[in-house]
Design a protein around this motif. Structure first.
Motif, PDB file in Angstrom:
ATOM      1  N   VAL A   1      41.781  28.328  39.369  1.00 58.64           N
ATOM      2  CA  VAL A   1      42.273  29.494  39.013  1.00 58.64           C
ATOM      3  C   VAL A   1      43.439  29.964  39.871  1.00 58.64           C
ATOM      4  CG1 VAL A   1      41.531  31.767  37.986  1.00 58.64           C
ATOM      5  CG2 VAL A   1      40.080  29.947  37.635  1.00 58.64           C
ATOM      6  N   ILE A   2      44.613  30.442  39.485  1.00 60.16           N
ATOM      7  CA  ILE A   2      45.599  31.139  40.150  1.00 60.16           C
ATOM      8  C   ILE A   2      46.147  32.300  39.239  1.00 60.16           C
ATOM      9  CG2 ILE A   2      46.401  29.078  41.303  1.00 60.16           C
ATOM     10  CD1 ILE A   2      48.883  29.068  39.467  1.00 60.16           C
ATOM     11  N   ALA A   3      46.707  33.222  40.192  1.00 58.41           N
ATOM     12  CA  ALA A   3      47.167  34.558  39.242  1.00 58.41           C
ATOM     13  C   ALA A   3      48.595  34.910  40.057  1.00 58.41           C
ATOM     14  CB  ALA A   3      46.100  35.467  39.399  1.00 58.41           C
ATOM     15  N   PRO A   4      49.229  35.960  39.290  1.00 59.67           N
ATOM     16  CA  PRO A   4      50.354  36.240  40.096  1.00 59.67           C
ATOM     17  C   PRO A   4      49.823  36.906  41.263  1.00 59.67           C
ATOM     18  CG  PRO A   4      50.407  36.809  37.659  1.00 59.67           C
ATOM     19  CD  PRO A   4      49.115  36.180  37.817  1.00 59.67           C
TER      20      PRO A   4
ATOM     21  N   ASN B   1      45.623  32.977  35.388  1.00 53.94           N
ATOM     22  CA  ASN B   1      45.005  34.260  34.858  1.00 53.94           C
ATOM     23  C   ASN B   1      46.087  35.364  35.176  1.00 53.94           C
ATOM     24  OD1 ASN B   1      43.089  35.898  33.672  1.00 53.94           O
ATOM     25  ND2 ASN B   1      42.139  36.198  35.643  1.00 53.94           N
ATOM     26  N   LYS B   2      45.583  36.516  34.420  1.00 54.72           N
ATOM     27  CA  LYS B   2      46.347  37.677  34.512  1.00 54.72           C
ATOM     28  C   LYS B   2      48.007  37.708  34.231  1.00 54.72           C
ATOM     29  CE  LYS B   2      44.098  38.980  38.935  1.00 54.72           C
ATOM     30  NZ  LYS B   2      43.706  39.653  40.134  1.00 54.72           N
ATOM     31  N   SER B   3      48.009  36.829  32.927  1.00 52.88           N
ATOM     32  CA  SER B   3      49.321  36.702  32.310  1.00 52.88           C
ATOM     33  C   SER B   3      49.860  38.004  31.933  1.00 52.88           C
ATOM     34  CB  SER B   3      49.226  35.639  31.131  1.00 52.88           C
ATOM     35  OG  SER B   3      48.253  36.013  30.098  1.00 52.88           O
TER      36      SER B   3
ATOM     37  N   VAL C   1      41.322  36.186  42.052  1.00 55.27           N
ATOM     38  CA  VAL C   1      42.317  35.732  40.918  1.00 55.27           C
ATOM     39  C   VAL C   1      41.766  35.936  39.553  1.00 55.27           C
ATOM     40  CG1 VAL C   1      43.427  33.852  42.489  1.00 55.27           C
ATOM     41  CG2 VAL C   1      41.258  33.278  41.390  1.00 55.27           C
ATOM     42  N   GLY C   2      40.294  36.110  39.810  1.00 57.06           N
ATOM     43  CA  GLY C   2      39.438  36.726  38.556  1.00 57.06           C
ATOM     44  C   GLY C   2      38.873  35.605  37.803  1.00 57.06           C
ATOM     45  N   LYS C   3      38.123  34.746  38.822  1.00 57.79           N
ATOM     46  CA  LYS C   3      37.178  33.761  38.233  1.00 57.79           C
ATOM     47  C   LYS C   3      35.918  34.360  37.345  1.00 57.79           C
ATOM     48  CE  LYS C   3      36.828  32.282  42.671  1.00 57.79           C
ATOM     49  NZ  LYS C   3      37.789  33.323  43.128  1.00 57.79           N
ATOM     50  N   SER C   4      35.351  35.447  38.072  1.00 59.86           N
ATOM     51  CA  SER C   4      34.393  35.883  37.434  1.00 59.86           C
ATOM     52  C   SER C   4      34.687  36.606  36.432  1.00 59.86           C
ATOM     53  CB  SER C   4      33.591  37.069  38.504  1.00 59.86           C
ATOM     54  OG  SER C   4      33.269  36.336  39.777  1.00 59.86           O
TER      55      SER C   4
ATOM     56  N   ALA D   1      29.560  40.094  38.862  1.00 59.15           N
ATOM     57  CA  ALA D   1      30.311  41.061  39.548  1.00 59.15           C
ATOM     58  C   ALA D   1      31.739  40.787  39.805  1.00 59.15           C
ATOM     59  CB  ALA D   1      29.602  41.415  40.864  1.00 59.15           C
ATOM     60  N   VAL D   2      32.509  42.010  39.530  1.00 64.55           N
ATOM     61  CA  VAL D   2      33.907  41.748  39.712  1.00 64.55           C
ATOM     62  C   VAL D   2      34.322  42.733  40.658  1.00 64.55           C
ATOM     63  CG1 VAL D   2      35.958  42.413  38.375  1.00 64.55           C
ATOM     64  CG2 VAL D   2      34.187  41.024  37.335  1.00 64.55           C
TER      65      VAL D   2
END
Ligand SMILES: Nc1nc2c(ncn2[C@@H]2O[C@H](COP(=O)(O)OP(=O)(O)OP(=O)(O)O)[C@@H](O)[C@H]2O)c(=O)[nH]1
Ligand SMILES: [Mg+2]
Ligand SMILES: [Zn+2]
Length: 344
Positions: free
Chosen positions: A132-135, A163-165, A221-224, A239-240
Motif C-alpha cells: 500500500v502506498i498513498a500520496p 490508497n487515498k485517491s 498509508v491506510g492499511k488498517s 485502530a486507525v
C-alpha cells in the motif's frame, strides 16, 4: 527402569495434580500460567493464529463445535516462532489459557527484520502481498521494490494499492503517476482506491476474494483503514491513527500483525507500518531474480561476473539505452545491493 518405579512416578504426579487442583479450588479461579499441568489440558484441537504479541498468541478455534471462539495461548518452548495466519494444534487449559503444542505445515511465511534487525515472521499462509502506498505519507519506490523482491522470492502474488485517491493531485503527485506506470509496464497489478470515498474498493475486493492477503507499507498509508472498509461494520474495527501534523508521517498505530476474516471468503492480515527494512537474508543473485523485468537478460552480459555498472557488453545497460528497461529499476537494484553490503 522398572515398572514399579514408573508407577511410583505416576502416583507422585497424580498426587501433585490433585494438590494443585485442590489449591485452585481453595483459591477460586487462578490465572497463573505455572499451574497449567499437562493433565489439566483439554484434547488437542485445530486452531488459527489471529495475532501474536509478546509471549501471547490469540488462537481462533477451527473445531466444528467451537469454531470462531478466541483463546489466549502460550506456545510450547520447543516450537519455532509462530506467526499470524499459522495453523496450529492447541489445547485449552482449565484456567482460560491454552497451550499451542504443534505447528502445522505452512505454505508460505513472510518475514522481515524488526527494529533490532532480527528477522521475525510476520504472516504465514499468505497468497497475496498488498503493497500500500498513498500520496501522503510520500512513497519511496525503493521500499516498494523491497516488498516486490520479497514477494517474488517467496512466490507470493504482489499487488500495488494506491490508497487515498481522494487527495491525489495529478500535479503534485506526478512522480507517483510515473512510478505506478513503471510497475504497470512490468506487469504488476495496480489498483487505485480510497478507503474514505469508497472509490475503487469494489475492484480491490474482487482481486482479494478467496485469498489470504497481507497488507504492508509505510505507517499512515491506510492499511488498517482499507481493511476496515473491506470488512464493513464489524464491531471490532482495526485502530486507525492520524498522521503527525508536523511531518505528514504515520504514527505507528498498528503494533502487531492481526488476521481479519472477510464477510465472504478470504482473510486479511494487517501489519505494522515500517519505513525501511533490509533484505540481507537474501544474496545478490536472489535480489536480481526478484527484479522480474531483469529476467530476460539473465546471463546475457558479455562478462559472467558483470556488475551491470559500466562494463562493455552489459545487457541490462543496453536494455536501459533501448528503453526496454526503466533506469529507475536499475538504480533501485543498486541501492538494494549496497544496503546488503552495509547491512541496512
Ligand atoms: N484522505 C484519506 N485519508 C485516509 C484514507 N485512508 C486512510 N486515511 C487516513 O490515513 C491515516 C492513517 O490511516 P491508518 O489506517 O491508521 O494507516 P496504517 O497504514 O494502518 O498505519 P500504521 O498502522 O501506523 O502502519 C488516518 O488518518 C486515516 O483516516 C483515504 O482513503 N483518504
Ligand atoms: Mg494500521
Ligand atoms: Zn551486465
Amino acid at each position: 527402569m522398572s515398572k514399579r518405579r514408573l508407577s511410583q512416578q505416576q502416583r507422585g504426579r497424580i498426587d501433585r495434580n490433585q494438590q494443585l487442583r485442590q489449591a485452585r479450588l481453595d483459591k477460586g479461579s487462578d490465572n497463573s500460567r505455572d499451574d497449567i499441568d499437562v493433565e489439566d489440558l483439554g484434547p488437542e484441537q485445530a486452531g488459527l493464529v489471529i495475532c501474536h504479541y509478546g509471549q501471547q498468541l490469540e488462537i481462533e478455534s477451527t473445531a466444528a463445535d467451537s469454531a470462531g471462539q478466541i483463546y489466549r495461548c502460550f506456545q510450547r518452548t520447543n516450537l519455532p516462532p509462530i506467526a499470524t495466519g499459522d495453523r496450529v494444534i492447541w489445547q485449552a487449559g482449565s484456567n482460560g489459557q491454552g497451550v499451542v503444542v504443534a505447528l502445522q505445515e505452512r505454505y508460505s511465511l513472510m518475514s522481515r527484520p524488526n527494529q533490532q534487525s532480527v528477522l521475525r515472521p510476520v504472516a504465514a499462509n499468505v497468497s497475496v502481498v498488498a503493497i500500500v502506498i498513498a500520496p501522503l505519507p510520500q512513497p519511496f519506490s525503493n521500499l516498494v521494490d523491497r516488498y516486490l523482491v520479497m514477494a517474488e522470492h517467496l512466490g507470493l502474488k504482489p499487488l500495488i494499492v494506491l490508497n487515498k485517491s481522494d487527495i491525489f493531485d495529478p500535479e503534485r503527485d506526478a512522480a507517483i503517476t510515473e512510478m505506478l506506470a513503471i510497475y504497470q509496464d512490468i506487469g504488476y497489478p495496480v489498483i487505485r482506491v480510497s478507503s474514505h470515498s469508497g472509490a475503487g474498493m469494489e475492484a480491490l475486493m474482487n482481486f482479494l476474494a478467496d485469498q489470504t492477503v497481507v497488507f504492508v507499507g509505510q505507517s499512515g498509508v491506510g492499511k488498517s483503514s482499507l481493511i476496515n472498509a473491506l470488512r464493513g461494520p464489524s464491531g471490532d474495527e482495526a485502530a486507525v491513527g492520524n498522521l503527525s501534523t508536523a511531518r505528514d508521517k504515520g504514527t505507528h498505530t498498528t503494533t502487531a500483525a492481526r488476521l481479519y476474516h472477510l464477510p465472504g471468503s478470504g482473510d486479511l492480515i494487517d501489519s505494522p507500518g515500517i519505513r525501511e527494512f533490509g533484505l540481507w537474508h537474501m544474496d545478490a543473485g536472489q535480489i536480481f531474480e526478484g527484479f522480474v523485468d531483469f529476467r530476460p537478460y539473465t546471463g546475457a552480459c558479455r562478462f559472467r561476473d558483470c556488475s551491470h555498472q559500466s562494463e562493455p557488453g552489459c545487457a541490462l545497460q543496453a536494455a536501459v539505452a533501448e528503453k526496454k528497461l526503466h533506469p529507475q529499476r536499475l538504480k533501485s537494484y543498486f541501492m538494494l545491493l549496497s544496503s546488503l553490503e552495509d547491512g541496512t
